[in-house]
Design a protein around this motif. Structure first.
Motif, PDB file in Angstrom:
ATOM      1  N   ALA A   5       7.367 -82.481 -58.813  1.00 19.29           N
ATOM      2  CA  ALA A   5       6.214 -83.143 -59.432  1.00 19.29           C
ATOM      3  C   ALA A   5       6.414 -83.279 -60.937  1.00 19.29           C
ATOM      4  N   ARG A   6       6.974 -82.249 -61.574  1.00 19.28           N
ATOM      5  CA  ARG A   6       7.259 -82.336 -63.015  1.00 19.28           C
ATOM      6  C   ARG A   6       8.215 -83.481 -63.317  1.00 19.28           C
ATOM      7  N   ASP A   7       9.206 -83.666 -62.451  1.00 15.45           N
ATOM      8  CA  ASP A   7      10.184 -84.731 -62.653  1.00 15.45           C
ATOM      9  C   ASP A   7       9.587 -86.118 -62.397  1.00 15.45           C
ATOM     10  N   ALA A   8       8.649 -86.207 -61.460  1.00 13.34           N
ATOM     11  CA  ALA A   8       8.140 -87.511 -61.028  1.00 13.34           C
ATOM     12  C   ALA A   8       6.900 -87.983 -61.778  1.00 13.34           C
ATOM     13  N   LEU A   9       6.121 -87.048 -62.304  1.00 10.87           N
ATOM     14  CA  LEU A   9       4.842 -87.412 -62.913  1.00 10.87           C
ATOM     15  C   LEU A   9       4.862 -87.124 -64.408  1.00 10.87           C
ATOM     16  N   ASP A  10       4.160 -87.902 -65.147  1.00  9.57           N
ATOM     17  CA  ASP A  10       4.046 -87.682 -66.589  1.00  9.57           C
ATOM     18  C   ASP A  10       2.778 -86.882 -66.871  1.00  9.57           C
ATOM     19  N   LEU A  11       2.702 -85.695 -66.233  1.00 13.22           N
ATOM     20  CA  LEU A  11       1.524 -84.828 -66.345  1.00 13.22           C
ATOM     21  C   LEU A  11       1.972 -83.371 -66.415  1.00 13.22           C
ATOM     22  N   PRO A  12       1.149 -82.517 -66.990  1.00  5.87           N
ATOM     23  CA  PRO A  12       1.458 -81.092 -66.917  1.00  5.87           C
ATOM     24  C   PRO A  12       1.308 -80.599 -65.477  1.00  5.87           C
ATOM     25  N   VAL A  13       2.250 -79.753 -65.046  1.00  7.15           N
ATOM     26  CA  VAL A  13       2.235 -79.204 -63.696  1.00  7.15           C
ATOM     27  C   VAL A  13       2.329 -77.684 -63.800  1.00  7.15           C
ATOM     28  N   LEU A  14       1.350 -77.009 -63.249  1.00  8.99           N
ATOM     29  CA  LEU A  14       1.321 -75.547 -63.203  1.00  8.99           C
ATOM     30  C   LEU A  14       1.662 -75.100 -61.793  1.00  8.99           C
ATOM     31  N   HIS A  15       2.597 -74.162 -61.661  1.00  9.54           N
ATOM     32  CA  HIS A  15       2.978 -73.654 -60.343  1.00  9.54           C
ATOM     33  C   HIS A  15       2.530 -72.208 -60.234  1.00  9.54           C
ATOM     34  N   LEU A  16       1.582 -71.951 -59.338  1.00 10.36           N
ATOM     35  CA  LEU A  16       1.083 -70.603 -59.062  1.00 10.36           C
ATOM     36  C   LEU A  16       1.596 -70.138 -57.706  1.00 10.36           C
ATOM     37  N   TYR A  17       1.931 -68.850 -57.634  1.00  9.19           N
ATOM     38  CA  TYR A  17       2.273 -68.268 -56.333  1.00  9.19           C
ATOM     39  C   TYR A  17       0.983 -67.733 -55.721  1.00  9.19           C
ATOM     40  N   ARG A  18       0.711 -68.186 -54.521  1.00 12.22           N
ATOM     41  CA  ARG A  18      -0.538 -67.911 -53.824  1.00 12.22           C
ATOM     42  C   ARG A  18      -0.838 -66.414 -53.764  1.00 12.22           C
ATOM     43  N   GLY A  19      -2.074 -66.062 -54.151  1.00  5.71           N
ATOM     44  CA  GLY A  19      -2.552 -64.699 -54.055  1.00  5.71           C
ATOM     45  C   GLY A  19      -2.021 -63.746 -55.105  1.00  5.71           C
ATOM     46  N   THR A  20      -1.322 -64.268 -56.120  1.00  6.37           N
ATOM     47  CA  THR A  20      -0.763 -63.411 -57.164  1.00  6.37           C
ATOM     48  C   THR A  20      -1.059 -63.997 -58.535  1.00  6.37           C
ATOM     49  N   SER A  21      -0.665 -63.254 -59.553  1.00  7.29           N
ATOM     50  CA  SER A  21      -0.749 -63.754 -60.931  1.00  7.29           C
ATOM     51  C   SER A  21       0.578 -64.337 -61.395  1.00  7.29           C
ATOM     52  N   GLN A  58     -16.431 -78.823 -58.333  1.00  2.00           N
ATOM     53  CA  GLN A  58     -16.560 -80.020 -57.514  1.00  2.00           C
ATOM     54  C   GLN A  58     -15.188 -80.311 -56.922  1.00  2.00           C
ATOM     55  N   ALA A  59     -15.105 -80.381 -55.578  1.00  2.00           N
ATOM     56  CA  ALA A  59     -13.800 -80.552 -54.939  1.00  2.00           C
ATOM     57  C   ALA A  59     -13.870 -81.493 -53.751  1.00  2.00           C
ATOM     58  N   THR A  60     -12.811 -82.274 -53.625  1.00  2.00           N
ATOM     59  CA  THR A  60     -12.579 -83.121 -52.462  1.00  2.00           C
ATOM     60  C   THR A  60     -11.153 -82.829 -52.013  1.00  2.00           C
ATOM     61  N   GLY A  61     -10.727 -83.475 -50.946  1.00  2.00           N
ATOM     62  CA  GLY A  61      -9.360 -83.220 -50.537  1.00  2.00           C
ATOM     63  C   GLY A  61      -8.918 -84.107 -49.395  1.00  2.00           C
ATOM     64  N   GLU A  62      -7.637 -83.961 -49.068  1.00  2.00           N
ATOM     65  CA  GLU A  62      -7.063 -84.726 -47.967  1.00  2.00           C
ATOM     66  C   GLU A  62      -5.802 -84.043 -47.458  1.00  2.00           C
ATOM     67  N   ILE A  63      -5.486 -84.335 -46.222  1.00  2.00           N
ATOM     68  CA  ILE A  63      -4.234 -83.893 -45.619  1.00  2.00           C
ATOM     69  C   ILE A  63      -3.199 -84.979 -45.899  1.00  2.00           C
ATOM     70  N   VAL A  64      -2.002 -84.551 -46.292  1.00  2.00           N
ATOM     71  CA  VAL A  64      -0.938 -85.503 -46.606  1.00  2.00           C
ATOM     72  C   VAL A  64       0.272 -85.213 -45.727  1.00  2.00           C
ATOM     73  N   GLY A  65       1.278 -86.057 -45.817  1.00  2.00           N
ATOM     74  CA  GLY A  65       2.482 -85.913 -45.001  1.00  2.00           C
ATOM     75  C   GLY A  65       3.359 -84.755 -45.446  1.00  2.00           C
ATOM     76  N   ASP A  66       4.461 -84.584 -44.738  1.00  2.00           N
ATOM     77  CA  ASP A  66       5.393 -83.494 -45.005  1.00  2.00           C
ATOM     78  C   ASP A  66       5.855 -83.454 -46.463  1.00  2.00           C
ATOM     79  N   ASP A  67       6.197 -84.605 -46.994  1.00  2.00           N
ATOM     80  CA  ASP A  67       6.618 -84.689 -48.391  1.00  2.00           C
ATOM     81  C   ASP A  67       5.394 -85.080 -49.210  1.00  2.00           C
ATOM     82  N   PRO A  68       4.853 -84.168 -50.004  1.00  2.00           N
ATOM     83  CA  PRO A  68       3.610 -84.474 -50.721  1.00  2.00           C
ATOM     84  C   PRO A  68       3.791 -85.329 -51.966  1.00  2.00           C
ATOM     85  N   LEU A  69       5.022 -85.574 -52.406  1.00  2.00           N
ATOM     86  CA  LEU A  69       5.237 -86.337 -53.631  1.00  2.00           C
ATOM     87  C   LEU A  69       4.660 -87.751 -53.593  1.00  2.00           C
TER      88      LEU A  69
END
Length: 161
Positions: A142-158, A94-105
């Motif tokens: 995002a890791r610095d700003a949010l109190d949540l786990p943040v996973l960083h994936l490189y697109r199209g790779t493992s 189940q997915a929704t979404g939105e376009i955001v500004g240049d700085d996504p933080l």
């Protein structure tokens, strides 16, 4: 129901979606995709990233094209958002979404504040040699700003960032 925020630099591939779904804490997760309409990317940093990943010819071709105007950046972001939501839906998510500004933080912070069910963030980008090395990439911020786990994936790779 838990929500995972997905910050995507470009359209998610089916490969990306399989990694995102595999990282989910349970199958009962909804996804909210954020795609920046990026018009303010640093040209020098972009050139160095392109040299690092694509080589000189591609880097200088990209530099000659210049930065997109806001209209074209928004069109590109909308295409990436639609494709990403379609990939997630095709995988049964189940997915929704939105376009955001240049700085996504700010958009990440707002999404976390608006939805108490947000439990994690997945950032999907191409590798960026300069930003990643100096921890100025979206995932590090995002890791610095949010109190949540943040996973960083490189697109199209493992690869993880």
């Amino acid at each position: 129901m838990d929500t995972t925020l997905v910050l995507a630099e470009d359209a998610l591939t089916s490969f990306d979606v399989s990694h995102i779904l595999a990282a989910a804490p349970s199958p009962e997760v909804r996804y909210h995709v954020l795609v920046p309409a990026d018009t303010e990317r640093n040209m020098l940093v972009g050139l160095l990233d392109d040299i690092y990943t694509d080589g000189f010819r591609e880097a200088f071709a990209a530099a000659r094209r210049g930065m997109p105007d806001s209209r074209n950046a928004t069109i590109t972001a909308k295409q990436s958002l639609d494709a990403s939501i379609a990939e997630l839906a095709a995988a049964g998510a189940q997915a929704t979404g939105e376009i955001v500004g240049d700085d996504p933080l700010p958009a990440l912070r707002a999404a976390v504040a608006a939805d108490p069910g947000v439990t994690s963030v997945v950032v999907v980008t191409d590798p960026h040699a300069i930003e990643d090395t100096f921890r100025q990439d979206w995932a590090s911020k995002a890791r610095d700003a949010l109190d949540l786990p943040v996973l960083h994936l490189y697109r199209g790779t493992s690869m993880l960032g």
